[in-house]
Every structure is written in structure tokens, then in C-alpha cells.
Motif scaffolding. Structure first.
Motif, PDB file in Angstrom:
ATOM      1  N   MET A   1      28.397  37.196  40.420  1.00  0.00           N
ATOM      2  CA  MET A   1      29.366  38.869  40.468  1.00  0.00           C
ATOM      3  C   MET A   1      30.887  38.106  40.600  1.00  0.00           C
ATOM      4  SD  MET A   1      29.506  41.786  43.094  1.00  0.00           S
ATOM      5  CE  MET A   1      31.426  43.226  43.211  1.00  0.00           C
ATOM      6  N   GLY A   2      30.996  36.870  41.267  1.00  0.00           N
ATOM      7  CA  GLY A   2      31.901  36.673  42.001  1.00  0.00           C
ATOM      8  C   GLY A   2      32.198  35.339  40.764  1.00  0.00           C
ATOM      9  N   VAL A   3      33.272  34.923  40.926  1.00  0.00           N
ATOM     10  CA  VAL A   3      34.422  33.728  40.196  1.00  0.00           C
ATOM     11  C   VAL A   3      34.573  32.628  40.970  1.00  0.00           C
ATOM     12  CG1 VAL A   3      35.725  32.952  38.463  1.00  0.00           C
ATOM     13  CG2 VAL A   3      34.843  35.667  38.482  1.00  0.00           C
ATOM     14  N   PRO A   4      34.530  31.386  40.760  1.00  0.00           N
ATOM     15  CA  PRO A   4      34.011  30.682  41.340  1.00  0.00           C
ATOM     16  C   PRO A   4      35.691  29.839  41.941  1.00  0.00           C
ATOM     17  CG  PRO A   4      32.514  29.345  39.195  1.00  0.00           C
ATOM     18  CD  PRO A   4      33.342  30.881  39.565  1.00  0.00           C
ATOM     19  N   ASN A   5      36.593  29.199  43.044  1.00  0.00           N
ATOM     20  CA  ASN A   5      37.395  29.758  43.372  1.00  0.00           C
ATOM     21  C   ASN A   5      38.173  28.387  42.357  1.00  0.00           C
ATOM     22  OD1 ASN A   5      36.201  27.216  44.193  1.00  0.00           O
ATOM     23  ND2 ASN A   5      36.626  27.021  46.414  1.00  0.00           N
ATOM     24  N   GLY A   6      39.650  28.658  42.245  1.00  0.00           N
ATOM     25  CA  GLY A   6      40.446  27.690  41.173  1.00  0.00           C
ATOM     26  C   GLY A   6      41.020  28.534  40.361  1.00  0.00           C
ATOM     27  N   ARG A  30      39.146  48.318  40.918  1.00  0.00           N
ATOM     28  CA  ARG A  30      38.987  49.137  42.000  1.00  0.00           C
ATOM     29  C   ARG A  30      37.157  49.044  41.999  1.00  0.00           C
ATOM     30  NH1 ARG A  30      43.453  52.230  43.470  1.00  0.00           N
ATOM     31  NH2 ARG A  30      44.885  52.027  42.128  1.00  0.00           N
ATOM     32  N   THR A  31      37.100  50.035  41.481  1.00  0.00           N
ATOM     33  CA  THR A  31      34.904  49.835  42.039  1.00  0.00           C
ATOM     34  C   THR A  31      34.676  48.883  42.288  1.00  0.00           C
ATOM     35  OG1 THR A  31      35.142  51.586  40.528  1.00  0.00           O
ATOM     36  CG2 THR A  31      32.763  50.720  40.931  1.00  0.00           C
ATOM     37  N   GLU A  32      34.987  47.692  41.776  1.00  0.00           N
ATOM     38  CA  GLU A  32      34.791  46.720  41.923  1.00  0.00           C
ATOM     39  C   GLU A  32      34.808  46.127  43.597  1.00  0.00           C
ATOM     40  OE1 GLU A  32      33.931  41.457  40.937  1.00  0.00           O
ATOM     41  OE2 GLU A  32      36.108  42.650  40.260  1.00  0.00           O
ATOM     42  N   PHE A  33      36.149  46.496  44.322  1.00  0.00           N
ATOM     43  CA  PHE A  33      36.467  46.349  45.637  1.00  0.00           C
ATOM     44  C   PHE A  33      35.235  46.914  46.139  1.00  0.00           C
ATOM     45  CE2 PHE A  33      40.262  44.251  43.513  1.00  0.00           C
ATOM     46  CZ  PHE A  33      39.943  43.263  43.682  1.00  0.00           C
ATOM     47  N   ARG A  34      35.640  48.289  46.236  1.00  0.00           N
ATOM     48  CA  ARG A  34      34.479  49.183  46.651  1.00  0.00           C
ATOM     49  C   ARG A  34      33.415  48.982  46.906  1.00  0.00           C
ATOM     50  NH1 ARG A  34      38.128  53.471  43.706  1.00  0.00           N
ATOM     51  NH2 ARG A  34      36.416  53.603  41.843  1.00  0.00           N
ATOM     52  N   GLU A  35      32.542  48.918  45.893  1.00  0.00           N
ATOM     53  CA  GLU A  35      30.949  48.212  46.252  1.00  0.00           C
ATOM     54  C   GLU A  35      31.126  47.459  46.716  1.00  0.00           C
ATOM     55  OE1 GLU A  35      27.510  48.591  44.755  1.00  0.00           O
ATOM     56  OE2 GLU A  35      29.359  49.819  44.341  1.00  0.00           O
ATOM     57  N   ALA A  36      32.079  45.895  46.585  1.00  0.00           N
ATOM     58  CA  ALA A  36      31.753  45.207  47.483  1.00  0.00           C
ATOM     59  C   ALA A  36      31.829  45.572  49.094  1.00  0.00           C
ATOM     60  CB  ALA A  36      32.332  43.640  47.008  1.00  0.00           C
ATOM     61  N   ALA A  37      33.094  45.835  48.796  1.00  0.00           N
ATOM     62  CA  ALA A  37      33.749  46.273  50.524  1.00  0.00           C
ATOM     63  C   ALA A  37      32.217  47.269  51.610  1.00  0.00           C
ATOM     64  CB  ALA A  37      34.495  47.744  50.639  1.00  0.00           C
ATOM     65  N   TRP A  38      31.912  48.579  50.726  1.00  0.00           N
ATOM     66  CA  TRP A  38      30.992  49.124  51.102  1.00  0.00           C
ATOM     67  C   TRP A  38      29.214  48.126  51.585  1.00  0.00           C
ATOM     68  CZ3 TRP A  38      26.038  50.413  50.994  1.00  0.00           C
ATOM     69  CH2 TRP A  38      24.755  50.734  49.524  1.00  0.00           C
ATOM     70  N   ARG A  39      29.047  47.757  51.320  1.00  0.00           N
ATOM     71  CA  ARG A  39      27.731  46.755  50.856  1.00  0.00           C
ATOM     72  C   ARG A  39      28.470  45.842  52.502  1.00  0.00           C
ATOM     73  NH1 ARG A  39      24.160  46.646  47.463  1.00  0.00           N
ATOM     74  NH2 ARG A  39      24.387  47.736  44.736  1.00  0.00           N
ATOM     75  N   LEU A  40      29.196  44.763  51.942  1.00  0.00           N
ATOM     76  CA  LEU A  40      29.922  44.369  53.400  1.00  0.00           C
ATOM     77  C   LEU A  40      29.847  45.069  54.825  1.00  0.00           C
ATOM     78  CD1 LEU A  40      32.965  42.098  52.052  1.00  0.00           C
ATOM     79  CD2 LEU A  40      30.369  41.479  53.087  1.00  0.00           C
ATOM     80  N   ILE A  41      29.786  46.395  54.681  1.00  0.00           N
ATOM     81  CA  ILE A  41      29.757  46.785  56.187  1.00  0.00           C
ATOM     82  C   ILE A  41      28.634  47.938  55.802  1.00  0.00           C
ATOM     83  CG2 ILE A  41      30.803  49.863  56.618  1.00  0.00           C
ATOM     84  CD1 ILE A  41      33.118  49.702  54.413  1.00  0.00           C
ATOM     85  N   SER A  42      27.727  48.313  55.519  1.00  0.00           N
ATOM     86  CA  SER A  42      26.534  48.064  55.747  1.00  0.00           C
ATOM     87  C   SER A  42      25.616  47.017  56.466  1.00  0.00           C
ATOM     88  CB  SER A  42      25.887  48.276  54.312  1.00  0.00           C
ATOM     89  OG  SER A  42      25.450  47.282  53.470  1.00  0.00           O
ATOM     90  N   GLN A  43      26.265  45.454  56.352  1.00  0.00           N
ATOM     91  CA  GLN A  43      26.077  44.441  56.689  1.00  0.00           C
ATOM     92  C   GLN A  43      26.722  43.941  57.608  1.00  0.00           C
ATOM     93  OE1 GLN A  43      26.652  41.333  53.583  1.00  0.00           O
ATOM     94  NE2 GLN A  43      25.294  42.280  52.179  1.00  0.00           N
ATOM     95  N   ARG A  56      36.576  37.385  48.762  1.00  0.00           N
ATOM     96  CA  ARG A  56      35.631  36.342  48.314  1.00  0.00           C
ATOM     97  C   ARG A  56      34.361  37.071  48.036  1.00  0.00           C
ATOM     98  NH1 ARG A  56      34.907  35.035  53.405  1.00  0.00           N
ATOM     99  NH2 ARG A  56      36.876  33.795  53.828  1.00  0.00           N
ATOM    100  N   ALA A  57      34.158  38.083  48.239  1.00  0.00           N
ATOM    101  CA  ALA A  57      32.570  38.494  47.738  1.00  0.00           C
ATOM    102  C   ALA A  57      32.322  38.509  46.086  1.00  0.00           C
ATOM    103  CB  ALA A  57      32.235  40.153  48.033  1.00  0.00           C
ATOM    104  N   CYS A  58      33.844  39.026  45.344  1.00  0.00           N
ATOM    105  CA  CYS A  58      34.897  39.270  44.069  1.00  0.00           C
ATOM    106  C   CYS A  58      34.818  38.411  43.473  1.00  0.00           C
ATOM    107  CB  CYS A  58      35.605  41.048  44.028  1.00  0.00           C
ATOM    108  SG  CYS A  58      34.752  41.985  44.703  1.00  0.00           S
ATOM    109  N   GLY A  59      35.087  36.896  44.290  1.00  0.00           N
ATOM    110  CA  GLY A  59      35.375  36.556  43.821  1.00  0.00           C
ATOM    111  C   GLY A  59      37.553  35.685  43.828  1.00  0.00           C
ATOM    112  N   THR A  60      37.979  36.141  44.145  1.00  0.00           N
ATOM    113  CA  THR A  60      39.123  36.600  43.836  1.00  0.00           C
ATOM    114  C   THR A  60      39.594  36.230  44.987  1.00  0.00           C
ATOM    115  OG1 THR A  60      41.096  38.039  42.751  1.00  0.00           O
ATOM    116  CG2 THR A  60      38.924  38.938  43.982  1.00  0.00           C
ATOM    117  N   SER A  61      41.878  36.954  44.862  1.00  0.00           N
ATOM    118  CA  SER A  61      41.976  36.602  46.095  1.00  0.00           C
ATOM    119  C   SER A  61      42.440  37.830  47.379  1.00  0.00           C
ATOM    120  CB  SER A  61      43.574  35.741  45.411  1.00  0.00           C
ATOM    121  OG  SER A  61      44.018  36.877  44.939  1.00  0.00           O
ATOM    122  N   SER A  62      42.854  37.449  48.202  1.00  0.00           N
ATOM    123  CA  SER A  62      43.480  38.427  49.026  1.00  0.00           C
ATOM    124  C   SER A  62      44.628  39.347  48.107  1.00  0.00           C
ATOM    125  CB  SER A  62      44.032  38.647  50.411  1.00  0.00           C
ATOM    126  OG  SER A  62      42.525  37.574  51.507  1.00  0.00           O
TER     127      SER A  62
END
Length: 231
Positions: A1-6, A30-43, A56-62
Motif C-alpha cells: 500500500m505504501g510508497v517508498p520514501n524519497g 481521502r478513502t486511503e487516508f481514512r482506511e489507514a487511520a481507522w486501522r491504526l486506531i484499532s491497533q 507513513r502507512a500510506c507512503g506519503t508526507s504529513s
């Protein structure tokens, strides 16, 4: 799911800022960010998740996350809603193909069991949504809307079963829905918190007993049986 840094991060950030002209890409991001966020919340828990974790979970920047969600509260709230909406949509899609009301209700119960995977994670997020709602009145209308939708789903199944002749006609559908949803919540909490002897299998057994007793058993059947045995 993620993209390497750089360079990949720079590309994702640049693309996100061109999305106003591409509604499909905007919605997907938006869906990608929401999906990553709820999974992180559950963990990790609602308040432990940072924008940097989502990025980081989406391979992008803040900055890319902030483009769509200006504050941490915005993205976490969106993640909670996304989680619950996804569960409702999945359940509705699956139940729609089941004609028998009794079979539909049993399937709904099975879909509520926090036995593992996505369903367990959704329950973990839902528990945190309860806590946030208790402390933040602005979330209560959203929370109450979801609860009303869940109870209404049960009410429709019960009335369908009464029309099909599968459920007792004297059962109050709204009262039954309130009892079933409350019992489901209480049992799920005990499963998730590791209450001794309360497993997903036992949760299912208790819920099925409730259905048998309140919807399937003829009224006063236990009393009649006792009287007959003693005659």
C-alpha cells in the motif's frame, strides 16, 4: 500500500494538490487516508495515532494528509465514520440476498461476532467511538444516527419475519431490536476485554437463545410445558 520514501513521497504530495480537478482521485485519496487511520486506531488507540503515522502507512508526507484533513481531529473523526459506514455497507450488501427473515437475522448475528480480522478491529474502533461520544457532545448526533440505523435494520428483519410467519406476531419489534442490540454490545465488550469464559462462540450461543426465546418460542410455552409435566 505504501510508497517508498524519497521521490515517491514528493510525487504523492504533488499529486494530492492537483486533485481538485479530479474528483475520483480526490475521493480515492481521502478513502486511503481514512482506511489507514481507522486501522491504526484499532491497533494503537484513538489518541495515540498521529498524522505522521497515517502518512507513513500510506507512503506519503504529513502535508499530503493535511491537504485533505486540516487537523488531526478531522482525520480521526473521518476514520471513525468511515469504519462504521463500511461495516453497514458490507452487512447490507450481504443480507440483501437472504430472503428468509430468520436466516437473515442469524446471518446478522454471525456478522457481529468479534472473532478476528476486520470485524474485531471494527469493534475496537466502535468501542473508542463510544468513549469519544461520551466525552464530546458534538459526536452524539452521529453516534445516535448509527445506532438508530442498526436498530431499524433489526426492526425491519423482525417485521419481515412476522409477515413471513416465521416470528411471533405478538413480539414488539422495536423493543426486541433494543434488547438484541444492547445484548450484542454487552457481550462484544466482554469478548474484547477478555472476560473469563466469554468467547465469540458463547456470544453467539447467548444471542441465539435470545432469538429463540423472544421470537420463535410460542408465548407461555415454558409455563405450559411445566404444567403438563406436573399433571
Amino acid at each position: 500500500m505504501g510508497v517508498p520514501n524519497g521521490t515517491g513521497t514528493a510525487v504523492l504530495t504533488r499529486r494530492s494538490r492537483t486533485t481538485p480537478g479530479d474528483p475520483d482521485r480526490t475521493d480515492a485519496r481521502r478513502t486511503e487516508f481514512r482506511e489507514a487511520a481507522w486501522r491504526l486506531i484499532s491497533q494503537h488507540g484513538y489518541h495515540a495515532v498521529r498524522i505522521a503515522d497515517i502518512a507513513r502507512a500510506c507512503g506519503t508526507s504529513s502535508g499530503a494528509v493535511h491537504y485533505y484533513f486540516p487537523t488531526k481531529q478531522d482525520v480521526l473523526n473521518a476514520a471513525l465514520l468511515h469504519c462504521v459506514e463500511s461495516a453497514f455497507e458490507r452487512q447490507s450488501d450481504e443480507l440483501r440476498s437472504v430472503d428468509s427473515a430468520h436466516a437473515r437475522l442469524l446471518r446478522l448475528i454471525d456478522m457481529q461476532l468479534p472473532a478476528g480480522g476486520r470485524v474485531r478491529n471494527e469493534w475496537l474502533v466502535w468501542l473508542q467511538f463510544w468513549a469519544e461520544t461520551a466525552l464530546r457532545p458534538e459526536l452524539r448526533s452521529i453516534h445516535n444516527d448509527f445506532y438508530a440505523r442498526w436498530r431499524e435494520a433489526v426492526v425491519r428483519i423482525v417485521r419481515r419475519g412476522q409477515h413471513q410467519g416465521q416470528f411471533r406476531a405478538d413480539t414488539d419489534a422495536e423493543q426486541l431490536a433494543l434488547g438484541l442490540t444492547a445484548l450484542t454490545d454487552g457481550l462484544a465488550i466482554q469478548v474484547l476485554t477478555g472476560a473469563p469464559g466469554v468467547t465469540p462462540e458463547r456470544m453467539r450461543s447467548v444471542l441465539l437463545d435470545f432469538i429463540d426465546r423472544e421470537l420463535l418460542a410460542p408465548k407461555n410455552a415454558p409455563t405450559n410445558q411445566v404444567e403438563h409435566a406436573g399433571a
